[in-house]
Design an enzyme around this catalytic site. Structure first.
Site, mmCIF file in Angstrom:
data_model
loop_
_atom_site.group_PDB
_atom_site.id
_atom_site.type_symbol
_atom_site.label_atom_id
_atom_site.label_comp_id
_atom_site.label_asym_id
_atom_site.label_seq_id
_atom_site.Cartn_x
_atom_site.Cartn_y
_atom_site.Cartn_z
ATOM 1 N N SER A 185 0.825 -1.209 0.000
ATOM 2 C CA SER A 185 0.000 0.000 0.000
ATOM 3 C C SER A 185 0.859 1.260 0.000
ATOM 4 C CB SER A 185 -0.923 -0.002 1.228
ATOM 5 O OG SER A 185 -1.832 -1.069 1.183
ATOM 6 N N SER A 213 -13.637 1.442 3.014
ATOM 7 C CA SER A 213 -12.735 1.025 1.938
ATOM 8 C C SER A 213 -11.655 2.078 1.776
ATOM 9 C CB SER A 213 -13.496 0.850 0.617
ATOM 10 O OG SER A 213 -12.584 0.697 -0.457
ATOM 11 N N ASP A 240 -7.121 -7.979 4.311
ATOM 12 C CA ASP A 240 -6.315 -8.857 3.465
ATOM 13 C C ASP A 240 -5.807 -10.092 4.205
ATOM 14 O OD1 ASP A 240 -6.521 -7.409 1.105
ATOM 15 O OD2 ASP A 240 -4.826 -6.130 1.591
#
Length: 448
Positions: free
Chosen positions: A29, A174, A328
């Site tokens: 990320s 999100s 995740d």
């Protein structure tokens, strides 16, 4: 041809205790964002520790096509010479994002408020993923989107030079959608605001501040957050040290916890409070995890994890509000739960249905193939732990995390566990097999 297009079945078999001191690759990320933000900033940004997996390399190539200069030294240091917010150029060709869902969604936000037309595509997995979640709020700025049916890539983004600021309430937490909206706001006159029902990963907010952008974050009465910035913004180049990825650290972490006598140290892990849900959960399950050498780098908390397998894990209820901080990691948590004593309930996993694959269905199918008692109730996954029979073939659906999770499952199973394709692992963790082998694992190609 990318590695994800060449199938490579792999199996893992029972091994002994895991031992060693390792450093997993840089956080995916943060790596994506460092390249994007460096390309939008004025001046040169130096990046060390960048994840050099296929997803991030696709983002580097995308920023080159959008006008930034992106180079790499032999020692692994990356240099990004940015063009400034509002100065991206129209790409001469289609941008191929491979398997990078984060990359395509965040870049869609960036280009949506630049007066250029950008064409995106990706691999077979990415082209099954819905883009409507970002296209809908970005269209409110004035951008136009052309996609295949059900909002799937290939995707054309026709940016606007008359962007209007947006206040957008996320239907579910999100970080990708939040980030896309905020990044569109960088080149929009006025205040852009995102309201999220639960806190999601805040790497975008932290890194924007690192590049000189004033980002306001307010905690709402319901526990959610309101995030806003006022554009147009100027970004100033800032060097970045990328910490290692907690989502990648999850695999050696769980592998060590399920093996008695294991003792593994994982170095320089990003310990952002919105990324540590798995660590919190495993400690609640009785896992022996110690954080040492904690420190700050470029707005992010970093530390080392010392992990042993001396405690048997116990089943717990994982609350719904924790999902955004470990979205995740649920596939590998399901593996830990398979070896835990009792029942583990993972609540509110709706977001898993729109990841690289329908991860909830893929995890359930992998558990079933290897004889593990489980059930799905609504969006909850319930796993009953014990002895793992193994012996099954797991369909990965081109999903790197499904592949790695079930390879970890096989390390204590009664029979080897096979995955139909290990090639997608290269998108996020290109050294996975070697690193795990160094710890004492037992992986081998599947023989026809």
């Amino acid at each position: 041809m990318s590695s994800a297009q060449i199938k490579r079945p792999l199996q893992s078999a029972k091994c002994g205790a895991l031992t060693g001191d390792v450093r997993v690759p840089g956080d995916k990320s943060i790596s994506h964002r460092s390249l994007m933000f460096g390309g939008l900033a004025e001046g040169e940004t130096r990046i060390t520790g960048l994840l050099e997996g296929e997803d991030v390399l696709a983002t580097a190539d995308a920023m080159r096509k959008l006008g930034a200069t992106v180079t790499r030294d032999d020692d692994g240091t990356w240099h990004v010479h940015g063009v400034g917010v509002g100065a991206l150029r129209e790409p001469d060709s289609v941008i191929d994002m491979g398997n990078a869902g984060t990359g395509i969604r965040l870049l869609a936000g960036i280009v949506a408020t630049h007066p250029i037309t950008t064409f995106f595509t990706g691999d077979a997995s990415l082209c099954k993923r819905p883009m409507g979640r970002v296209a809908d709020p970005l269209a409110e700025f004035g951008a136009k989107f052309i996609t295949r049916d059900r909002g799937r890539p290939p995707m054309a983004v026709i940016g606007t030079d008359e962007a209007v600021p947006v206040t957008y309430t996320l239907p579910m937490a999100s970080a990708q959608v939040k980030s896309a909206v905020l990044l569109a706001g960088l080149n929009t006159a006025g205040t852009t605001t995102v309201i999220e029902p639960k806190p999601s990963r805040d790497h975008t907010e932290r890194m924007l501040r690192h590049f000189g952008v004033d980002v306001d974050v307010q905690v709402n009465d319901d526990g959610g957050r309101t995030v806003s910035l006022t554009g147009p913004c100027q970004m100033t180049a800032a060097d970045i040290v990328v910490p290692t990825d907690p989502s990648s650290a999850a695999f050696p972490l769980v592998a060590a916890l399920i093996h008695p006598e294991s003792n593994v140290t994982i170095r320089d892990v990003c310990l952002n409070p919105l990324r540590t849900g798995l660590i919190t959960t495993l400690i609640e399950m009785g896992g022996d995890i110690t954080i040492t050498n904690e420190r700050e780098e470029a707005g992010e908390t970093i530390g080392d994890l010392v992990v042993t397998g001396k405690n048997r894990l116990k089943g717990i209820v994982v609350p719904a509000e924790r999902a955004p901080s470990m979205i995740d990691e649920y596939p590998v948590l399901a593996v830990a739960a398979a070896y835990a004593e009792g029942e583990t309930r993972m609540c509110d996993l709706e977001e898993l249905r729109v990841k690289e694959s329908d991860r909830l269905a893929a995890v359930a199918a992998g558990l079933a193939a290897n004889g593990i008692i489980h059930r799905i109730e609504g969006d909850d996954l319930i796993v009953t732990g014990g002895v793992v029979p193994g012996g099954g073939m797991v369909e990965t659906h081109l999903d790197h995390r499904i592949a790695m999770s079930f390879l970890v499952l096989g390390l204590r199973a009664e029979k080897p566990v096979m995955v139909d394709d290990a090639a997608p692992i290269a998108t996020s963790f290109p050294i996975f097999e070697q690193l795990m082998a160094d710890l004492g694992t037992n992986f081998a190609p599947v023989k026809n």
